[in-house]
Scaffold this motif. Sequence first.
Motif, PDB file in Angstrom:
ATOM      1  N   PRO A 151       0.815  -1.216   0.000  1.00  0.00           N
ATOM      2  CA  PRO A 151       0.000   0.000   0.000  1.00  0.00           C
ATOM      3  C   PRO A 151       0.853   1.272   0.000  1.00  0.00           C
ATOM      4  O   PRO A 151       0.453   2.291  -0.574  1.00  0.00           O
ATOM      5  CB  PRO A 151      -0.788  -0.107   1.308  1.00  0.00           C
ATOM      6  N   GLU A 152       2.038   1.198   0.604  1.00  0.00           N
ATOM      7  CA  GLU A 152       2.869   2.378   0.782  1.00  0.00           C
ATOM      8  C   GLU A 152       3.362   2.979  -0.529  1.00  0.00           C
ATOM      9  O   GLU A 152       3.251   4.174  -0.766  1.00  0.00           O
ATOM     10  CB  GLU A 152       4.070   1.986   1.630  1.00  0.00           C
ATOM     11  N   ILE A 153       3.954   2.133  -1.389  1.00  0.00           N
ATOM     12  CA  ILE A 153       4.540   2.717  -2.595  1.00  0.00           C
ATOM     13  C   ILE A 153       3.937   2.176  -3.891  1.00  0.00           C
ATOM     14  O   ILE A 153       4.441   2.452  -4.974  1.00  0.00           O
ATOM     15  CB  ILE A 153       6.074   2.509  -2.640  1.00  0.00           C
ATOM     16  N   SER A 154       2.868   1.394  -3.807  1.00  0.00           N
ATOM     17  CA  SER A 154       2.280   0.876  -5.033  1.00  0.00           C
ATOM     18  C   SER A 154       1.825   2.016  -5.944  1.00  0.00           C
ATOM     19  O   SER A 154       1.277   3.014  -5.474  1.00  0.00           O
ATOM     20  CB  SER A 154       1.082  -0.001  -4.716  1.00  0.00           C
TER      21      SER A 154
ATOM     22  N   ASP B  37      13.384  10.158  -5.161  1.00  0.00           N
ATOM     23  CA  ASP B  37      13.922  10.043  -3.808  1.00  0.00           C
ATOM     24  C   ASP B  37      12.864   9.377  -2.917  1.00  0.00           C
ATOM     25  O   ASP B  37      11.743   9.122  -3.350  1.00  0.00           O
ATOM     26  CB  ASP B  37      14.364  11.408  -3.258  1.00  0.00           C
ATOM     27  N   GLN B  38      13.267   9.095  -1.674  1.00  0.00           N
ATOM     28  CA  GLN B  38      12.385   8.357  -0.759  1.00  0.00           C
ATOM     29  C   GLN B  38      10.978   8.956  -0.669  1.00  0.00           C
ATOM     30  O   GLN B  38       9.987   8.239  -0.722  1.00  0.00           O
ATOM     31  CB  GLN B  38      12.999   8.341   0.652  1.00  0.00           C
ATOM     32  N   ALA B  39      10.921  10.283  -0.550  1.00  0.00           N
ATOM     33  CA  ALA B  39       9.629  10.939  -0.341  1.00  0.00           C
ATOM     34  C   ALA B  39       8.743  10.781  -1.571  1.00  0.00           C
ATOM     35  O   ALA B  39       7.563  10.426  -1.462  1.00  0.00           O
ATOM     36  CB  ALA B  39       9.842  12.417  -0.019  1.00  0.00           C
ATOM     37  N   ALA B  40       9.325  11.028  -2.747  1.00  0.00           N
ATOM     38  CA  ALA B  40       8.539  10.969  -3.982  1.00  0.00           C
ATOM     39  C   ALA B  40       8.064   9.553  -4.263  1.00  0.00           C
ATOM     40  O   ALA B  40       7.028   9.336  -4.894  1.00  0.00           O
ATOM     41  CB  ALA B  40       9.366  11.493  -5.152  1.00  0.00           C
ATOM     42  N   LEU B  41       8.818   8.574  -3.765  1.00  0.00           N
ATOM     43  CA  LEU B  41       8.499   7.167  -4.011  1.00  0.00           C
ATOM     44  C   LEU B  41       7.115   6.813  -3.480  1.00  0.00           C
ATOM     45  O   LEU B  41       6.366   6.082  -4.109  1.00  0.00           O
ATOM     46  CB  LEU B  41       9.562   6.303  -3.307  1.00  0.00           C
ATOM     47  N   SER B  42       6.769   7.372  -2.316  1.00  0.00           N
ATOM     48  CA  SER B  42       5.474   7.025  -1.735  1.00  0.00           C
ATOM     49  C   SER B  42       4.443   8.129  -1.939  1.00  0.00           C
ATOM     50  O   SER B  42       3.478   8.218  -1.200  1.00  0.00           O
ATOM     51  CB  SER B  42       5.642   6.691  -0.246  1.00  0.00           C
ATOM     52  N   SER B  43       4.644   8.949  -2.976  1.00  0.00           N
ATOM     53  CA  SER B  43       3.718  10.056  -3.199  1.00  0.00           C
ATOM     54  C   SER B  43       2.451   9.606  -3.908  1.00  0.00           C
ATOM     55  O   SER B  43       1.500  10.356  -4.025  1.00  0.00           O
ATOM     56  CB  SER B  43       4.394  11.150  -4.034  1.00  0.00           C
ATOM     57  N   GLY B  44       2.431   8.358  -4.420  1.00  0.00           N
ATOM     58  CA  GLY B  44       1.217   7.872  -5.063  1.00  0.00           C
ATOM     59  C   GLY B  44       1.211   8.029  -6.567  1.00  0.00           C
ATOM     60  O   GLY B  44       0.499   7.334  -7.266  1.00  0.00           O
ATOM     61  N   LYS B  45       2.053   8.948  -7.094  1.00  0.00           N
ATOM     62  CA  LYS B  45       2.100   9.093  -8.553  1.00  0.00           C
ATOM     63  C   LYS B  45       3.226   8.208  -9.073  1.00  0.00           C
ATOM     64  O   LYS B  45       4.261   8.678  -9.512  1.00  0.00           O
ATOM     65  CB  LYS B  45       2.329  10.553  -8.941  1.00  0.00           C
ATOM     66  N   GLY B  46       2.976   6.906  -9.012  1.00  0.00           N
ATOM     67  CA  GLY B  46       4.047   5.946  -9.232  1.00  0.00           C
ATOM     68  C   GLY B  46       4.449   5.755 -10.666  1.00  0.00           C
ATOM     69  O   GLY B  46       5.529   5.249 -10.941  1.00  0.00           O
TER      70      GLY B  46
END
Lengths: 307, 282
Positions: A151-154, B37-46
């Motif tokens: 869920p975190e980085i998908s 970077d780490q922050a952008a990785l989990s921003s949802g816009k994958g």
Amino acid sequence: MATSVSAQIAEAPAPQPPRQRIRHKGAIVGFLGPFVVLFVLFYLAPIAYAVWQSFFKVEREGTFGKAREVFGGLEQYGRVLDNGDFWASIVRVLVFFVASIPLQLGLALLFALLLDSPLVKGKSFFRLAFFAPYAVPGVIAAIMWGFLYSPEISPFPQVANNVDLLGPELVMFAMVNVVNWVYIGYNMLIIYAALQAIPRETIEAATIDGAGQLRIAWSVKIPAVGPALVLTGVFSIIGTLQLFNEPRVFRAISSAVGRDYTPNLMVDATSSIPDYHLAAAMSVVLALITCTLSFTFLKLTQKRALG
Amino acid sequence: MTRATRSSTATATLFMVICASYFLVPLWWLLVASSKDQAALSSGKGLWFSDPFLLFDNITDVVTYDDGIFVRWAFNSLVYAGVGAVLGTLFAAMAGYALAKYVFPGREATFNVILGGVLVPATALALPLFLLFSEVDQADTMWAILLPSLVSPFGVYLARIFAASAVPDELLEAARIDGASEFRTFFTVAIRLMGPALVTIFLFQFVAIWNNFFLPLVMLQDTTLYPLTLGLNTWNSQVNQLPELRLFVIVGSLLSIVPLVIAFLALQRFWRSGLAEGGVKA
């Protein structure tokens, strides 16, 4: 040059091989030697050693006494037979097989047929796109899909947040997806290669007889790729029973995957206790089951192919 | 083209496009994620790049982390897969050629035993191999991975099929009359005719060793001997304690796929014809 020489031979009388001794003995030994030596050392010897080890057990004098290896006969096999977790793991990989292989080979066949039909444009692109995942090592594919499920980085948070893909109900399908993602394209290429080998006249004749694409696929093409399907089927049986990489990676992200999830995970866990003798017996039993199943599959499909 | 066929062409192609995205989107995500970077990785816009574009900085971080252990793993993988596949292909080619082109007692028995080897799962061998290598104190060495990788029973099977169909007996007789030795004939004439098969065997052997995980996992303690698969798995299992490793795992995964993609693309012409023969004759 080679052709002119062979032309000369055609005129010369055929050489009479001396019947009593083997011709080119030195060459045969030289060519076969390296492979056979390695095969004996790193294939046959380990098998023999595993069988040998499986007949021993460790005995201790008292609880803290010195451990020593003694002959145990079939005792380890008795322990394997009584081990409910081991058989549960065998059943689990068989269920995994049913969940993954029909879909995997079915899609591979469908894609191969579409690529072989005149219906699809851009064939070489699709061929490469579908095959690309095969270049991803199984462990890496599992790690990557693990991220896609989290869920975190998908990149698909709506799905990953609302569906517990790593929970006990769905984790098997999550892994089935990883395996299929890697192998559909590979199997597709094997089947496609077999389709390409069908003489084009056969297909043209069917077309002239008024058969449509579906009819040609069903009556001409699918029967012709039977051997390729059998080959992919056998490798799927072997591969699924040996399942290890994907569940091993998923253990880190899903509590639903235990250390006894597949037979090979159990072998690994048992040998790190360490209980090598039991692990060896498990390896032998697993190899026997694998050989029996793939051999039975070969026999059944051959009988069918011969009518 | 009739209207009906045009619409079924469109339907079929659209279906293939949708399926192709299933196969390609994860790889695309890996590339995109490797540039964040780490922050952008989990921003949802994958699925799209974010600012700043850090792919090359991330690669630098990965290859320099922990005294360049990643480079060491990559080197190990190249040695295991490169040496293993080259020699393994050569030995399989020689054995397959001998089984196809010479008549000798025990030929079919030898072939059947080797073929039985195809059905023996490689993983069933990992544990006994470990015990055997431990007996001679060589378990935690490169040899323990390299030597077993040289054996490819399936390679022998393919090589035999190919040698039988691609190398004409008349040509061998001609070479013999010319006075060439059997080995010379093999290395100058036969090996060339078996070309596509050998590329196929090489590639699939290379992939099998490159992807190998169970054997190194069982064998190796020394992290500097790890191949990429084992190294990346080690990082991945430490992500909970060291969150910065997650990005390294992603970038490392991308880097470890690249050599195989290049090899497959570059050698496509060869392995496709090799696969055709193997699939048809099997």
